[in-house]
Design a protein around this motif. Structure first.
Motif, PDB file in Angstrom:
ATOM      1  N   PRO A   1      -7.687  -7.294  -3.833  1.00  0.00           N
ATOM      2  CA  PRO A   1      -6.471  -6.730  -4.418  1.00  0.00           C
ATOM      3  C   PRO A   1      -5.272  -6.966  -3.519  1.00  0.00           C
ATOM      4  CG  PRO A   1      -7.796  -5.012  -3.444  1.00  0.00           C
ATOM      5  CD  PRO A   1      -8.606  -6.267  -3.357  1.00  0.00           C
ATOM      6  N   ARG A   2      -4.101  -6.870  -4.081  1.00  0.00           N
ATOM      7  CA  ARG A   2      -2.873  -7.059  -3.313  1.00  0.00           C
ATOM      8  C   ARG A   2      -1.951  -5.830  -3.360  1.00  0.00           C
ATOM      9  NH1 ARG A   2      -5.632 -10.101  -1.424  1.00  0.00           N
ATOM     10  NH2 ARG A   2      -5.356 -12.315  -0.982  1.00  0.00           N
ATOM     11  N   VAL A   3      -2.309  -4.836  -4.156  1.00  0.00           N
ATOM     12  CA  VAL A   3      -1.501  -3.628  -4.266  1.00  0.00           C
ATOM     13  C   VAL A   3      -2.427  -2.429  -4.272  1.00  0.00           C
ATOM     14  CG1 VAL A   3       0.147  -2.347  -5.686  1.00  0.00           C
ATOM     15  CG2 VAL A   3       0.293  -4.837  -5.557  1.00  0.00           C
ATOM     16  N   GLY A   4      -2.055  -1.350  -3.583  1.00  0.00           N
ATOM     17  CA  GLY A   4      -2.920  -0.188  -3.560  1.00  0.00           C
ATOM     18  C   GLY A   4      -2.170   1.105  -3.321  1.00  0.00           C
ATOM     19  N   ALA A   5      -2.895   2.220  -3.488  1.00  0.00           N
ATOM     20  CA  ALA A   5      -2.333   3.537  -3.207  1.00  0.00           C
ATOM     21  C   ALA A   5      -3.404   4.423  -2.614  1.00  0.00           C
ATOM     22  CB  ALA A   5      -1.760   4.164  -4.472  1.00  0.00           C
ATOM     23  N   LEU A   6      -2.983   5.330  -1.757  1.00  0.00           N
ATOM     24  CA  LEU A   6      -3.895   6.199  -1.032  1.00  0.00           C
ATOM     25  C   LEU A   6      -3.265   7.577  -0.955  1.00  0.00           C
ATOM     26  CD1 LEU A   6      -6.461   6.280   0.865  1.00  0.00           C
ATOM     27  CD2 LEU A   6      -4.917   5.652   2.707  1.00  0.00           C
ATOM     28  N   ALA A   7      -4.029   8.634  -1.184  1.00  0.00           N
ATOM     29  CA  ALA A   7      -3.481   9.995  -1.204  1.00  0.00           C
ATOM     30  C   ALA A   7      -4.131  10.860  -0.137  1.00  0.00           C
ATOM     31  CB  ALA A   7      -3.684  10.624  -2.581  1.00  0.00           C
TER      32      ALA A   7
ATOM     33  N   LEU B   1       0.847  -1.189   0.000  1.00  0.00           N
ATOM     34  CA  LEU B   1       0.000   0.000   0.000  1.00  0.00           C
ATOM     35  C   LEU B   1       0.880   1.236   0.000  1.00  0.00           C
ATOM     36  CD1 LEU B   1      -2.828   1.342   0.292  1.00  0.00           C
ATOM     37  CD2 LEU B   1      -2.517   1.183   2.768  1.00  0.00           C
ATOM     38  N   ALA B   2       0.757   2.085  -1.028  1.00  0.00           N
ATOM     39  CA  ALA B   2       1.485   3.344  -1.099  1.00  0.00           C
ATOM     40  C   ALA B   2       0.565   4.478  -0.665  1.00  0.00           C
ATOM     41  CB  ALA B   2       1.985   3.594  -2.520  1.00  0.00           C
ATOM     42  N   ILE B   3       1.019   5.282   0.287  1.00  0.00           N
ATOM     43  CA  ILE B   3       0.269   6.452   0.734  1.00  0.00           C
ATOM     44  C   ILE B   3       1.022   7.688   0.268  1.00  0.00           C
ATOM     45  CG2 ILE B   3      -0.612   7.725   2.707  1.00  0.00           C
ATOM     46  CD1 ILE B   3      -0.945   5.147   4.210  1.00  0.00           C
ATOM     47  N   VAL B   4       0.419   8.426  -0.644  1.00  0.00           N
ATOM     48  CA  VAL B   4       1.025   9.636  -1.191  1.00  0.00           C
ATOM     49  C   VAL B   4       0.577  10.823  -0.348  1.00  0.00           C
ATOM     50  CG1 VAL B   4       1.168  11.153  -3.200  1.00  0.00           C
ATOM     51  CG2 VAL B   4       1.091   8.666  -3.514  1.00  0.00           C
ATOM     52  N   LEU B   5       1.546  11.565   0.194  1.00  0.00           N
ATOM     53  CA  LEU B   5       1.271  12.746   1.008  1.00  0.00           C
ATOM     54  C   LEU B   5       1.486  13.973   0.141  1.00  0.00           C
ATOM     55  CD1 LEU B   5       3.136  11.612   4.248  1.00  0.00           C
ATOM     56  CD2 LEU B   5       0.726  11.246   3.628  1.00  0.00           C
ATOM     57  N   ARG B   6       0.401  14.620  -0.267  1.00  0.00           N
ATOM     58  CA  ARG B   6       0.485  15.751  -1.185  1.00  0.00           C
ATOM     59  C   ARG B   6       0.733  17.053  -0.429  1.00  0.00           C
ATOM     60  NH1 ARG B   6      -4.606  13.694  -3.893  1.00  0.00           N
ATOM     61  NH2 ARG B   6      -3.940  12.449  -5.680  1.00  0.00           N
TER      62      ARG B   6
ATOM     63  N   ALA C   1     -10.658   6.208   5.119  1.00  0.00           N
ATOM     64  CA  ALA C   1     -10.074   5.836   3.828  1.00  0.00           C
ATOM     65  C   ALA C   1      -9.043   4.727   3.994  1.00  0.00           C
ATOM     66  CB  ALA C   1      -9.439   7.061   3.170  1.00  0.00           C
ATOM     67  N   ALA C   2      -8.203   4.840   5.028  1.00  0.00           N
ATOM     68  CA  ALA C   2      -7.184   3.815   5.265  1.00  0.00           C
ATOM     69  C   ALA C   2      -7.820   2.483   5.630  1.00  0.00           C
ATOM     70  CB  ALA C   2      -6.237   4.273   6.366  1.00  0.00           C
ATOM     71  N   ALA C   3      -8.875   2.520   6.470  1.00  0.00           N
ATOM     72  CA  ALA C   3      -9.555   1.282   6.852  1.00  0.00           C
ATOM     73  C   ALA C   3     -10.192   0.612   5.638  1.00  0.00           C
ATOM     74  CB  ALA C   3     -10.612   1.573   7.922  1.00  0.00           C
ATOM     75  N   ALA C   4     -10.788   1.414   4.749  1.00  0.00           N
ATOM     76  CA  ALA C   4     -11.396   0.845   3.548  1.00  0.00           C
ATOM     77  C   ALA C   4     -10.344   0.192   2.664  1.00  0.00           C
ATOM     78  CB  ALA C   4     -12.135   1.945   2.775  1.00  0.00           C
ATOM     79  N   ALA C   5      -9.202   0.857   2.495  1.00  0.00           N
ATOM     80  CA  ALA C   5      -8.123   0.273   1.700  1.00  0.00           C
ATOM     81  C   ALA C   5      -7.674  -1.053   2.290  1.00  0.00           C
ATOM     82  CB  ALA C   5      -6.952   1.253   1.622  1.00  0.00           C
ATOM     83  N   ALA C   6      -7.500  -1.084   3.611  1.00  0.00           N
ATOM     84  CA  ALA C   6      -7.035  -2.307   4.267  1.00  0.00           C
ATOM     85  C   ALA C   6      -8.042  -3.441   4.121  1.00  0.00           C
ATOM     86  CB  ALA C   6      -6.764  -2.017   5.743  1.00  0.00           C
TER      87      ALA C   6
END
Length: 416
Positions: free
Chosen positions: A266-272, A40-45, A252-257
């Motif tokens: 899924p096995r790969v994700g990203a979150l911004a 899981l990639a978390i992009v901090l804008r 948002a993080a809980a939904a991704a997890a």
């Protein structure tokens, strides 16, 4: 490498030289190892102030640089010790717990190849994986998925799944993307409004004038107690109260997890996440940045909790387009900088380490005498994780995922 650092720290330093999810394809080699890796990639804008997150408390020039704004191991809100040189912001106790458990590590003085100070170009380089801005309309994570599906990869599906109003660049590309809109949208922060205003000043001055006028009217109305709300009592435009930010980050993080944890998911994700452009009143210990870091810490706790047993096979990468200036500016904030800290968490990591070829904080050691000097290429770290965790072929990493990155050799030894 600085010779005055303790031996243990030098050894650690030598190791390195919004929201979307993707249906990934597990390589056969990973299955043979009885692993089921998630990423899981978390992009901090906005440009994260890495010095305010992972503070070099052992550097003799640290307090001289930031004075009473410097994180320290003493005082009313002491930083959380990581080793004999670095300490974590006290707003992140969950991340500190993971670090102590060997499930988090930090890479400091890290940067993409980008050396200017535009958020838009910086995010383009960060998310595209190319060496310069404006050269691609696809992202490195989407292209990595394509690489894992080729040849010997065992496919689980062919969709990428995006959560949020738009699909971020890091997930755009040849792998198809499906989208889902969460019931609660992220609040709009002041820095987002100002970045949009800056964009329109260059592209549509007339519209920029309308935005400026609306901002002025809103400020006057707020000062006079005249905030206008819809009939249901909710704000017409939510402008980023920390309670709203904290809730959105965690949801948002809980939904991704939950998506990543599903056996057939899924096995790969990203979150911004937005909000990291801290020009004014940064507040690393008590204030805006501390609140944001606390919200981010809660998001990481939500990922860990909702991953369940799958957490042991998970890597979470938190990355940003650039850092902030080394010194505090006249508005008690920090301006656009260069190197920063990248944060990594997950049960698959060989954690409890801060990895950095520390450049020092004397004026002569700073990039352009103002920024933390970059000594580690972020692409090398990401290439190492994609190679060793998701088993993306190294040839694909250099040719497709991160083109023009031959000098950034994949970092090894990051996984347990």
């Amino acid at each position: 490498m600085r010779p005055d650092l303790p031996l243990a720290t030098r050894r650690a330093l030598l190791l390195g030289s919004g929201a979307s999810l993707a249906w990934a394809y597990l390589p056969r080699i990973a299955r043979a190892e009885t692993r089921d890796p998630r990423f899981l990639a978390i992009v901090l804008r906005g440009g994260l102030d890495g010095l305010a997150v992972v503070a070099p408390v052992g550097d003799p020039d640290w307090r001289k640089l930031r004075g009473d704004k410097a994180l320290t191991l003493d005082g009313q809100s002491p930083a959380l010790a990581l080793d004999d040189f670095f300490a974590l912001n006290p707003a992140m106790p969950n991340l500190h717990r993971l670090y102590r458990a060997g499930q988090a590590l930090f890479v400091h003085a890290v940067a993409t190849p980008y050396r200017e100070r535009s958020h838009f170009d910086g995010q383009d380089v960060l998310q595209s994986g190319f060496a310069g801005p404006g050269t691609a309309d696809t992202g490195w994570l989407n292209r990595a998925l394509t690489a894992t599906t080729s040849g010997s990869a065992a496919a689980r599906g062919r969709q990428a799944f995006a959560i949020g109003p738009i699909t971020p660049l890091v997930m755009r590309g040849p792998a198809p993307v499906l989208s889902w809109m969460p019931p609660r949208l992220p609040p709009v922060g002041d820095d987002t409004v100002m970045r949009l205003l800056d964009l329109y000043r260059h592209t549509d001055p007339l519209f920029a004038g309308v935005i400026e006028e609306r901002i002025g009217i809103a400020a006057i109305a707020h000062a006079g107690g005249m905030d206008v709300k819809p009939a249901d009592g909710s704000p017409a435009v939510q402008t980023g109260g920390i309670a709203q930010v904290r809730t959105y980050f965690a949801d948002a993080a809980a939904a991704a997890a939950k998506f990543l944890a599903r056996p057939d998911g899924p096995r790969v994700g990203a979150l911004a996440f937005d909000g990291w452009d801290t020009h004014v009143n940064e507040g690393a210990v008590k204030g805006r940045l501390a609140d944001l870091l606390g919200a981010l810490d809660g998001a990481l706790a939500a990922v860990e909790t909702n991953m369940g047993e799958a957490w042991r096979d998970t890597v979470v990468a938190l990355v940003t387009e650039f850092g902030r200036t080394a010194q505090i500016n006249g508005n008690d904030g920090t301006d656009h900088g260069t190197a920063t800290a990248a944060l990594f968490a997950g049960g698959a990591l060989k954690g409890c380490r801060v990895i950095a070829d520390w450049p020092g904080l004397k004026e002569a050691d700073l990039h352009e005498k103002r920024d933390l000097k970059p000594t580690t290429d972020l692409r090398a770290v990401l290439k190492g994780l994609l190679r060793d965790h998701l088993r993306v072929d190294e040839r694909h990493l250099e040719a497709t995922v991160f083109p023009d990155s031959a000098a950034a050799r994949p970092a090894g030894g990051l996984l347990a």
